[in-house]
Write an enzyme that holds these catalytic residues in place. Sequence first.
Site, PDB file in Angstrom:
ATOM      1  N   HIS A   1       0.834  -1.219   0.000  1.00  6.03           N
ATOM      2  CA  HIS A   1       0.000   0.000   0.000  1.00  6.03           C
ATOM      3  C   HIS A   1       0.866   1.266   0.000  1.00  6.03           C
ATOM      4  O   HIS A   1       0.424   2.310   0.485  1.00  6.03           O
ATOM      5  CB  HIS A   1      -0.948   0.044   1.213  1.00  6.03           C
ATOM      6  CG  HIS A   1      -1.635  -1.254   1.488  1.00  6.03           C
ATOM      7  ND1 HIS A   1      -2.856  -1.586   0.956  1.00  6.03           N
ATOM      8  CD2 HIS A   1      -1.237  -2.327   2.227  1.00  6.03           C
ATOM      9  CE1 HIS A   1      -3.203  -2.806   1.362  1.00  6.03           C
ATOM     10  NE2 HIS A   1      -2.240  -3.281   2.128  1.00  6.03           N
TER      11      HIS A   1
ATOM     12  N   SER B   1      15.846  21.586 -16.052  1.00  2.00           N
ATOM     13  CA  SER B   1      14.752  22.501 -16.348  1.00  2.00           C
ATOM     14  C   SER B   1      15.331  23.799 -16.861  1.00  2.00           C
ATOM     15  O   SER B   1      16.390  24.238 -16.414  1.00  2.00           O
ATOM     16  CB  SER B   1      13.934  22.752 -15.083  1.00  2.00           C
ATOM     17  OG  SER B   1      13.274  24.001 -15.171  1.00  2.00           O
TER      18      SER B   1
ATOM     19  N   LYS C   1      16.754  21.276 -10.834  1.00  2.00           N
ATOM     20  CA  LYS C   1      16.029  20.091 -11.295  1.00  2.00           C
ATOM     21  C   LYS C   1      16.894  19.024 -11.936  1.00  2.00           C
ATOM     22  O   LYS C   1      17.825  19.317 -12.686  1.00  2.00           O
ATOM     23  CB  LYS C   1      14.971  20.525 -12.320  1.00  2.00           C
ATOM     24  CG  LYS C   1      13.862  21.337 -11.704  1.00  2.00           C
ATOM     25  CD  LYS C   1      12.956  20.488 -10.858  1.00  2.00           C
ATOM     26  CE  LYS C   1      11.583  20.449 -11.469  1.00  2.00           C
ATOM     27  NZ  LYS C   1      10.747  19.482 -10.798  1.00  2.00           N
TER      28      LYS C   1
ATOM     29  N   GLU D   1       9.750   8.524 -16.945  1.00  2.00           N
ATOM     30  CA  GLU D   1       8.371   8.962 -17.201  1.00  2.00           C
ATOM     31  C   GLU D   1       7.898   8.520 -18.580  1.00  2.00           C
ATOM     32  O   GLU D   1       6.748   8.115 -18.765  1.00  2.00           O
ATOM     33  CB  GLU D   1       8.279  10.492 -17.083  1.00  2.00           C
ATOM     34  CG  GLU D   1       8.474  10.974 -15.654  1.00  2.00           C
ATOM     35  CD  GLU D   1       8.639  12.485 -15.591  1.00  2.00           C
ATOM     36  OE1 GLU D   1       7.752  13.140 -15.038  1.00  2.00           O
ATOM     37  OE2 GLU D   1       9.643  13.012 -16.097  1.00  2.00           O
TER      38      GLU D   1
END
Length: 459
Positions: free
Chosen positions: A157, A278, A284, A291
């Site tokens: 979970h 970024s 970043k 992704e």
Amino acid sequence: MSNRMWGGRFASGPAEIMEEINASIGFDKRLAPQDIRGSLAHVAMLGQAGILPPEDVAAIEAGLKSVRDEIEAGTFAFRRELEDIHMSVESRLTEIVGPAAGRLHTARSRNDQVATDMKLWVRDTLDSLDQQAADLQRALSQAALKHAGTVMPGFTHLQSAQPVTFGHHCLAYVEMLARDRGRFRDARARLNECPLGAAALAGTSFPIDRHATAAALGFDRPTANSLDSVADRDFALEALAAASICAVHLSRFAEELVVWTSAQFNFVRLSDGFTTGSSIMPQKRNPDAAELVRAKSGRIIGALTGLLIVMKGLPLAYSKDMQEDKEGTFDALQALSLCLAAMTGMVMDLEPNAEVLARAAGSGYATATDLADWLVRELGLPFRQAHHVTGRLVGVASAKGVGLEALSLAEMQEAEPRITDAVYAVLGVENSVASRTSHGGTAPDNVRRQAQAWIERLG
Ligand code: ARG
């Protein structure tokens, strides 16, 4: 002008928009190598069976090879009015060798031709996906060996559950990939029957030798039913289903990498080679590759459902709907290939942050089960009662905002008087993972042995 290949009974050519919707050359030109291979096998067989004279066979073979050279050299002119790769190759063949080229299509239809081409393409692609999945398994097994003893939190979970090791987590994906590879190979084995010679749908009256063409193209045997041969695309569906399952595995791992590389988790570090920056936020390090692996699973699954829907309403045998099998299949299997390569790259230089992982492994009362097991083993409590006692202790520790190991022996004994200070040994994460020696458990020795075995097996 009417179509040269089938225009005999047509007075005029197709409407512009008809030509556009009908043409598949834009995407099936990638089947050129398979198409020419199939034609070479077919014409050789026509010669051996005495259906074509040797001089025609020789001319056609030489012509097909020049077409292949032109395509490889990039000098071949693909033209939309020729519809697809099959007619494009044959049309150019006619220009090169003259009317004898027209004999190539004896005892053959584009229907068995395209099924054969697609099977050859899917077969080659399954073979290379299998190899790429093995590469990823190798990278994961190496990481597992290196980090067999690196403790980290195991989750259920997404809540801290029990400590595991980073190597154990890597090997979980090695097992999944092993089943993915099994599915690629099963799909390949079932696919490997040759449709060539089924002709349009009914077979042919020419004395062809389907066993010869099947063998020449590396198939185990010819397909047994001519209707089935040209009417089904289950081989593409099965490849896409196997690809979808593999993509889901990669997507889950990618999701973990996205979460783990966040500043809040900081479990692992991806290399510069597999992160992006970024343009506005200098701090970043975005896990774009992970992704995109996660996202590409969407188009792979989409291709599977898309083709299932294309096929589900088609009466036997061939319908033009089936031309829509290609773009999705090409795109999806190519996307999976890219995902496997990207994952392998990410894993090869992935660095777990051992200290952060160890700290996280011990938080969230992750060794509560170890305490309950100790009560069972040392004091003979039934597990349910041990669970209850441990639950009370977690409650006490949680109210104080500390871990179980920070409770005093007196506090422990309030919940169960027979507890001794030997209990503290099992509350450490190292001891916890070391004790999980059951078959398939996370104990570092197990993980090391399994990683080693995988590395040997993968060669
Ligand atoms: N381009 C077609 C396809 O991809 C080839 C088969 C055409 N057959 C036909 N009967 N029109 O399916």
